[in-house]
Scaffold this motif. Sequence first.
Motif, PDB file in Angstrom:
ATOM      1  N   ILE A 231       0.916  -1.412   0.100  1.00 55.79           N
ATOM      2  CA  ILE A 231       0.028  -0.015   0.030  1.00 55.79           C
ATOM      3  C   ILE A 231       0.777   1.184   0.073  1.00 55.79           C
ATOM      4  CG2 ILE A 231      -1.937   1.215   1.316  1.00 55.79           C
ATOM      5  CD1 ILE A 231      -2.640  -1.230   2.297  1.00 55.79           C
ATOM      6  N   ALA A 232       0.707   2.093  -0.850  1.00 54.27           N
ATOM      7  CA  ALA A 232       1.208   3.272  -0.759  1.00 54.27           C
ATOM      8  C   ALA A 232       0.558   4.802  -0.873  1.00 54.27           C
ATOM      9  CB  ALA A 232       1.964   3.216  -2.364  1.00 54.27           C
ATOM     10  N   SER A 233       1.106   5.711  -0.575  1.00 52.63           N
ATOM     11  CA  SER A 233       0.517   7.111  -0.555  1.00 52.63           C
ATOM     12  C   SER A 233       1.129   7.963  -1.795  1.00 52.63           C
ATOM     13  CB  SER A 233       0.845   7.927   0.624  1.00 52.63           C
ATOM     14  OG  SER A 233       2.325   7.949   0.760  1.00 52.63           O
ATOM     15  N   ASP A 234       0.164   8.654  -2.316  1.00 51.41           N
ATOM     16  CA  ASP A 234       0.600   9.602  -3.513  1.00 51.41           C
ATOM     17  C   ASP A 234       0.094  11.005  -3.173  1.00 51.41           C
ATOM     18  OD1 ASP A 234      -2.088   9.294  -3.660  1.00 51.41           O
ATOM     19  OD2 ASP A 234      -2.139   8.357  -5.820  1.00 51.41           O
ATOM     20  N   ASP A 235      -0.234  11.589  -4.234  1.00 53.81           N
ATOM     21  CA  ASP A 235      -0.427  13.204  -3.846  1.00 53.81           C
ATOM     22  C   ASP A 235      -2.117  13.226  -3.422  1.00 53.81           C
ATOM     23  OD1 ASP A 235       2.083  13.878  -4.599  1.00 53.81           O
ATOM     24  OD2 ASP A 235       1.672  14.106  -6.800  1.00 53.81           O
ATOM     25  N   PHE A 236      -2.869  12.234  -3.605  1.00 49.88           N
ATOM     26  CA  PHE A 236      -4.305  12.354  -3.027  1.00 49.88           C
ATOM     27  C   PHE A 236      -4.282  12.431  -1.827  1.00 49.88           C
ATOM     28  CE2 PHE A 236      -8.069  10.561  -1.924  1.00 49.88           C
ATOM     29  CZ  PHE A 236      -9.170  11.071  -2.582  1.00 49.88           C
ATOM     30  N   VAL A 237      -5.203  13.354  -1.334  1.00 52.09           N
ATOM     31  CA  VAL A 237      -5.447  13.737   0.088  1.00 52.09           C
ATOM     32  C   VAL A 237      -7.048  13.861   0.255  1.00 52.09           C
ATOM     33  CG1 VAL A 237      -5.099  15.205   2.125  1.00 52.09           C
ATOM     34  CG2 VAL A 237      -3.361  14.738   0.459  1.00 52.09           C
ATOM     35  N   ALA A 238      -7.691  12.883   1.008  1.00 53.26           N
ATOM     36  CA  ALA A 238      -9.154  12.938   1.190  1.00 53.26           C
ATOM     37  C   ALA A 238      -9.453  14.083   2.203  1.00 53.26           C
ATOM     38  CB  ALA A 238      -9.627  11.722   1.672  1.00 53.26           C
ATOM     39  N   GLY A 239     -10.361  15.011   2.033  1.00 51.26           N
ATOM     40  CA  GLY A 239     -10.819  15.979   2.705  1.00 51.26           C
ATOM     41  C   GLY A 239     -11.443  15.276   4.131  1.00 51.26           C
ATOM     42  N   LYS A 240     -11.617  15.817   5.280  1.00 49.40           N
ATOM     43  CA  LYS A 240     -12.029  15.349   6.393  1.00 49.40           C
ATOM     44  C   LYS A 240     -13.423  14.978   6.312  1.00 49.40           C
ATOM     45  CE  LYS A 240      -8.843  16.808   9.907  1.00 49.40           C
ATOM     46  NZ  LYS A 240      -8.643  17.861  10.965  1.00 49.40           N
ATOM     47  N   LYS A 241     -14.272  16.026   5.632  1.00 48.83           N
ATOM     48  CA  LYS A 241     -15.649  16.050   5.296  1.00 48.83           C
ATOM     49  C   LYS A 241     -15.776  14.773   4.296  1.00 48.83           C
ATOM     50  CE  LYS A 241     -16.885  20.482   6.479  1.00 48.83           C
ATOM     51  NZ  LYS A 241     -17.386  21.854   6.370  1.00 48.83           N
TER      52      LYS A 241
END
Length: 208
Positions: free
Chosen positions: A155-165
Amino acid sequence: MKKLDTVFYNRADVVKLAKELIGKVLVTQFGEVVTSGRIVETEAYAGAIDRASHAFGGRRTNRTEVMFQPGGTAYVYLCYGIHHLFNVVTNQQDIPHAILIRAIDPIQGINTMLARTGKKSADYTLTKGPGNVSKALGIHTGHTGWSLLHDDIFIASDDFVAGKKDIIATPRIGVDYAGEDAKLPYRFILKDNPYVSGKKSERGKLNA
């Protein structure tokens, strides 16, 4: 993309980790074949204290022993004798926390996913639901116990960031046997994502 490491997996709060996995990318690379998808639905299972967990009460069997391994290990089990369900073991060794990956939004290798699932078109059912996730990514019970720190499954992270809402918490699906624990808001979904499983009415409802 940056592969998640032991620091990420070895933390104590499995519910927080399940939420943080929303938006991360699950990748399989078997030989030259690469498939991946963004995680849009997870469920946390809090081990010995969680009646919905396979390891409730510290139960150790041939199947659940892998849950007692260090965080960053794959736990894949067979459901109804048909579906191979992929879970991420978290926390320290001997603390059987796990997170079920229930849905992904396909990114790479869609033609391969279609071939694996026997589908003719890439509709939302391709990777909706945990059984479909594993089938599309080529994951099966033979992968249980594999390290997620290597290159085959990770599993990796990229530039995508989900908003808290945009991350919604709901009770888990299909754990009515767990009594009061079935009501815990341990399932996380990416709001309005079409690959999220369950009823449409569940997808936009926040259960505090």
